[in-house]
Each structure stands twice: as structure tokens, then as C-alpha cells.
Design an enzyme around this catalytic site. Structure first.
Site, mmCIF file in Angstrom:
data_model
loop_
_atom_site.group_PDB
_atom_site.id
_atom_site.type_symbol
_atom_site.label_atom_id
_atom_site.label_comp_id
_atom_site.label_asym_id
_atom_site.label_seq_id
_atom_site.Cartn_x
_atom_site.Cartn_y
_atom_site.Cartn_z
ATOM 1 N N LYS A 24 0.839 -1.208 0.000
ATOM 2 C CA LYS A 24 0.000 0.000 0.000
ATOM 3 C C LYS A 24 0.869 1.252 0.000
ATOM 4 O O LYS A 24 0.553 2.246 -0.677
ATOM 5 C CB LYS A 24 -0.921 -0.004 1.222
ATOM 6 C CG LYS A 24 -1.741 1.278 1.411
ATOM 7 C CD LYS A 24 -2.598 1.603 0.206
ATOM 8 C CE LYS A 24 -3.679 2.640 0.475
ATOM 9 N NZ LYS A 24 -3.322 3.829 1.194
ATOM 10 N N ASN A 38 0.992 4.211 -2.767
ATOM 11 C CA ASN A 38 0.865 5.640 -2.499
ATOM 12 C C ASN A 38 2.036 6.425 -3.080
ATOM 13 O O ASN A 38 1.865 7.553 -3.544
ATOM 14 C CB ASN A 38 0.764 5.886 -0.993
ATOM 15 C CG ASN A 38 -0.594 5.491 -0.442
ATOM 16 O OD1 ASN A 38 -1.349 4.775 -1.086
ATOM 17 N ND2 ASN A 38 -0.904 5.941 0.750
ATOM 18 N N GLU A 78 1.345 6.799 -6.607
ATOM 19 C CA GLU A 78 0.287 7.822 -6.694
ATOM 20 C C GLU A 78 0.888 9.230 -6.640
ATOM 21 O O GLU A 78 0.507 10.110 -7.422
ATOM 22 C CB GLU A 78 -0.699 7.617 -5.547
ATOM 23 C CG GLU A 78 -1.786 8.659 -5.429
ATOM 24 C CD GLU A 78 -2.556 8.511 -4.124
ATOM 25 O OE1 GLU A 78 -2.830 9.544 -3.489
ATOM 26 O OE2 GLU A 78 -2.870 7.368 -3.736
#
Length: 479
Positions: free
Chosen positions: A182, A186, A189
Site C-alpha cells: 500500500k 501511495n 500515486e
């Protein structure tokens, strides 16, 4: 009634996950540290018989079917440890605690080990998709104690986003693997967002296009190779106008917040020796954005930049160059992110399936895009190859985009426009494919001032030499 799962933490994400679970036929017990939030939530949904609220933690735990499954949707850090400590007196061996927040992966590693010693199964689960994803189908990245996965898989795979009938949720790995994946999500992202911002800045400040015009361009790009959630919503953000007809984007202060997961990714890359230059550049760009007053002062002291290049006679050709620059840089960003996952998988013995991770990100999450299908197919064809840059499709894409990519970067730098990630991407690309770099001088300098030794390019790897650069000017093998 004994419920299927319990959830602690009724902020936006927690509430929406509860509603998602109920929609898929699961009964849920809820608890919040402040009882008012529990009462308000129950009042908001009075007709949901599958929803039961509690103000006593012991009653909450006792309401759950065995083995109990308790999901924490609370602030990362000490609050997670405090909640676990409060739960333990009421739990039995075989019960499951699930941390669904943005926890640091090493905290999840520690919690997994500590709880295993007490007979409690722990899962550290990355969840992406924001408020909308939590309500209608997020991307879910579970890691931790593998014994817990079969107990929660039916719930998580039911509520996760689906792409072509497949849930965007599958087992990631032991310990902190779920939260690590995760965090890398991110970081990617951050890179995606920064690249889009830089492309917008070039179109706005070099071609002098309005926000509405750029929105139209992005909408078209979203029908091509750049099809993605972020490109789509960037188009929508740029298109929206307030009641006075002013683009809302023109009223937003250019200071970007962050929660720290991008920084964690950057730090772990530095610790692991992975050249995550684009994502690190995106993190640093956010830091620089927060220096608003200093930037304003610098703008007054260093006004304007003389244009090295004239405006193109046909803007559409340059817009196509910017498209190629954005797409090629996106390939580099994802390549770096998957390189980091590959190194972490080896370092922590997680056995990550990179192709499966690409599929998990295909829907429900912030970086969802058609692009990830291509990544999945590449890893499926050659699981041992952790570099996207060596995959046949991306080799062709980078070669096709290269000239437009270079023209975009050179033009932006010549115009004095900040493009930290577009520049980092092409610099990485050039460095990655340079067989004989100038870094031999750096190692020579280290040997000169610190006797750090060096390997020779005409000898086998693993042999080290030192030169007396000052006195005898001679070289000897030292190991």
C-alpha cells in the site's frame, strides 16, 4: 445475534466499509472510542438489522461469531497499539485483529509477531480508493499471518472492486507485506499526480492554455494509453467553474498536503539502495510547495526567464510531445515502484507476486488504469523479470515516445518551468541504459581521499584495488 465481523473507528472510511459489507450480506458490529459517533451512525441507518452498535468494548467483542474478526479503521501509530492492548483481555486464541489503516509496515511486522505469541492472528491490510472506494469497492492488499487470510477472504473479496469479474484483492504476503505494498502504491500515486501537474504546468505556462482547454486535452488523453482514474478526475477538476464562471483550479492555493506514506516509500528506497528518483522527486516537490512565502519572495528576486525556444507554430504537435513525455515518465515511475517491490520481496522474504499486485491495483484504487493490465501480462509472461523497462511492450513504448519526451523536457527547462519528475524520469532512463557511466570518477575520488578502494573494469568483479594517488602513484590489489 452474533455478527460476522466487527469494526472499530467510524470515520468516513470505517463507515463506508461497514455499509459495503452490509450491502454484500455480512452482519457488522461497530464501536467507536466516542460513543456519540456510534449513536449517530445507527440513527443514520435505522433500518439495517445487520448493523449493531456498542458502547462497551467487551460487549462489542462478545457480539462476534468465533473466531472473532475485528477490523481497526483508526489513526496509524500509537492509537493502533492502544486499541490492540484494550482488546486483548476479551480475545481468545485464533481471533483475528485487522489493521486497515495506513500503518508503517515495520509496525505491522512487529504487531504480527507480538500477537502471534499470544495466539492472536494479525493482518495488516492496505486499503485504497478513498471514501468512494470504501463504499462501493476498494482495492484491498492483505498481509500478515497467513492463517488469518482464509477467515476474512470471503468478506474482503466480496467487498473489493471487481475488474472483469476478478476481485482487486488477493493475499500479498506475511508480516508487513500488505502495508508495504500500500505504501508503494501511495508512492506511485505521488509520482502520477506530480507528472500530471507538470504536464498541466507546461500546457498552461508555455502554451498559455486555459484550464478549460487543458481539461479537454486530458479528457481526450483518457481515451488513449493514459486512460486512468487520475487523468479522468484531473480533467474534471480543471473543467469545473464556480458560480462567477472562474475555474475552481485558479482559486486553489498551490500548497499540497501529505500523510507520510510517500515519504515512507522514499525512505525505504534509500535504505534498500533502489533508485526511486521519480517518486522521491514527487515527495520533495510537495515539500517545496509548502514553502509558499519563500517561493513568492524568490519570484520577486528572480523574475522571468528568457525563452530559449519560440512558441511552436502548430501547438497540437507540441501537445502530442507532452502526451508522450507524460506516458513515458509514467512507465518509469511504475518501473521504479515495481523494482522497489521486487527488492523488498527478496529482503523480507515475502514472495510477492508482482503481476497479481498489478491486478489488485487495476480497480478500486487511486492509481487504477488500463496501463496495469499490460504490466500484469508482462509479469505473467516472465515472473523473474522485475523491471518493466525490459518488457517488450514498454521497450517499444519508450522508444516511440522518446523524441517527444526529450523535446518536452528541453523546452520546459528552457522556459524555466519546474519539472522535477519529468526530468527525473528521462535522467533515470538515460542512466539505466548507460553501460559505461562517469561514476568511475566518483569511485576514484573516494579512493583518493578515503582509500575506499575500487574494482577494475578489466578484472573480475569482487577484486578490489587501491592507488597511492599522491606519493608512489602505484596501484595494488588489496582483496
Amino acid at each position: 445475534m452474533q455478527t460476522n465481523i466487527g469494526l472499530i473507528g467510524l470515520a468516513v472510511m470505517g463507515k463506508n466499509l461497514v455499509l459495503n459489507m452490509i450491502d454484500h450480506g455480512f452482519s457488522v458490529s461497530v464501536y467507536n472510542r466516542t460513543p456519540e459517533k456510534t449513536r449517530d451512525f445507527l440513527k443514520e441507518y435505522p433500518n439495517h438489522r445487520e448493523l449493531v452498535g456498542f458502547e462497551s468494548l467487551e460487549d462489542f467483542v462478545n457480539s462476534l461469531e468465533r473466531p472473532r474478526k475485528i477490523m481497526l479503521m483508526i489513526q496509524a501509530g500509537k492509537p493502533v497499539d492502544q486499541s490492540i492492548h484494550a482488546l486483548l483481555p476479551f480475545l481468545e486464541p485464533g481471533d483475528v485483529i485487522i489493521d486497515g489503516g495506513n500503518s508503517y509496515f515495520k509496525d505491522s511486522e512487529r504487531r504480527c509477531k507480538e500477537l502471534q505469541e499470544k495466539g492472536i492472528l494479525f493482518l495488516g491490510v492496505g486499503i485504497s480508493g478513498g471514501e468512494e472506494g470504501a463504499r462501493h469497492g476498494p482495492s484491498i492488499m492483505p498481509g500478515g499471518n497467513p492463517e488469518a487470510w482464509p477467515l476474512v477472504a470471503p468478506i474482503f473479496q466480496s467487498i473489493a472492486a471487481k475488474v472483469q469479474g476478478r476481485p482487486c484483492c488477493s493475499w500479498v504476503g506475511t508480516g508487513g507485506a500488505g502495508h508495504y505494498v500500500k505504501a508503494v502504491h501511495n508512492g506511485i500515486e505521488y509520482g502520477d499526480i506530480q507528472l500530471i501537474c507538470e504536464a498541466y504546468g507546461i500546457l498552461r505556462d508555455f502554451l498559455k492554455l486555459s484550464a478549460t482547454a487543458v481539461a479537454t486535452i486530458l479528457k481526450e488523453w483518457n481515451t488513449l494509453e493514459l486512460e486512468s482514474y487520475l487523468i479522468r478526475i484531473a480533467s474534471e477538476v480543471l473543467a469545473l467553474k464556480d458560480p462567477e464562471g472562474i475555474p475552481v483550479i485558479d482559486t486553489i492555493l498551490d500548497v499540497v498536503g501529505q500523510k507520510g506514506t510517500g515519504k515512507w516509500t522514499a525512505i525505504d528506497a534509500l535504505n534498500s539502495g533502489v533508485p526511486l528518483s521519480l517518486i522521491i522527486g514527487a515527495v520533495l516537490a510537495r515539500f517545496l510547495s509548502s514553502w509558499k512565502e519563500i517561493r513568492e519572495q524568490a519570484a520577486r528576486n528572480y523574475p522571468g526567464t528568457p525563452l530559449i525556444f519560440e512558441m511552436p507554430h502548430d501547438p497540437s504537435v507540441f501537445i502530442q510531445d507532452v502526451f508522450h513525455a507524460l506516458y513515458a515518465s509514467k512507465i518509469i515511475s511504475y518501473a521504479q515502484g515495481f523494482m522497489l517491490l521486487g527488492e523488498a520481496s527478496k529482503e523480507y522474504n515475502w514472495g510477492l507476486d508482482l503481476g497479481e499486485i498489478a491486478l489488485m491495483w487495476r480497480g478500486g484504487c487511486i492509481i487504477q488504469s488500463a496501463f496495469l493490465d499490460v504490466i500484469h501480462k508482462g509479469f505473467a509472461a516472465n515472473p523473474e523479470n522485475t523491471s518493466l523497462i525490459f518488457q517488450e511492450y514498454f521497450r517499444g513504448a519508450l522508444r516511440h515516445a522518446e523524441m517527444g519526451w526529450r523535446r518536452t523536457v528541453v523546452t520546459a527547462i528552457g522556459a524555466g518551468l519546474p519539472i522535477p519528475c519529468l526530468a527525473a524520469a528521462i535522467t533515470f532512463y538515460d542512466g539505466y541504459r548507460t553501460a559505461s557511466s562517469s561514476m568511475s570518477l566518483a569511485q576514484g575520488l573516494r579512493d583518493y581521499f578515503g582509500a575506499h578502494t575500487y574494482e577494475r573494469n578489466d578484472r573480475p568483479r569482487g577484486e578490489f584495488y587501491h592507488t597511492d594517488w599522491v606519493h608512489t602513484k602505484t596501484t595494488e590489489r588489496v582483496k
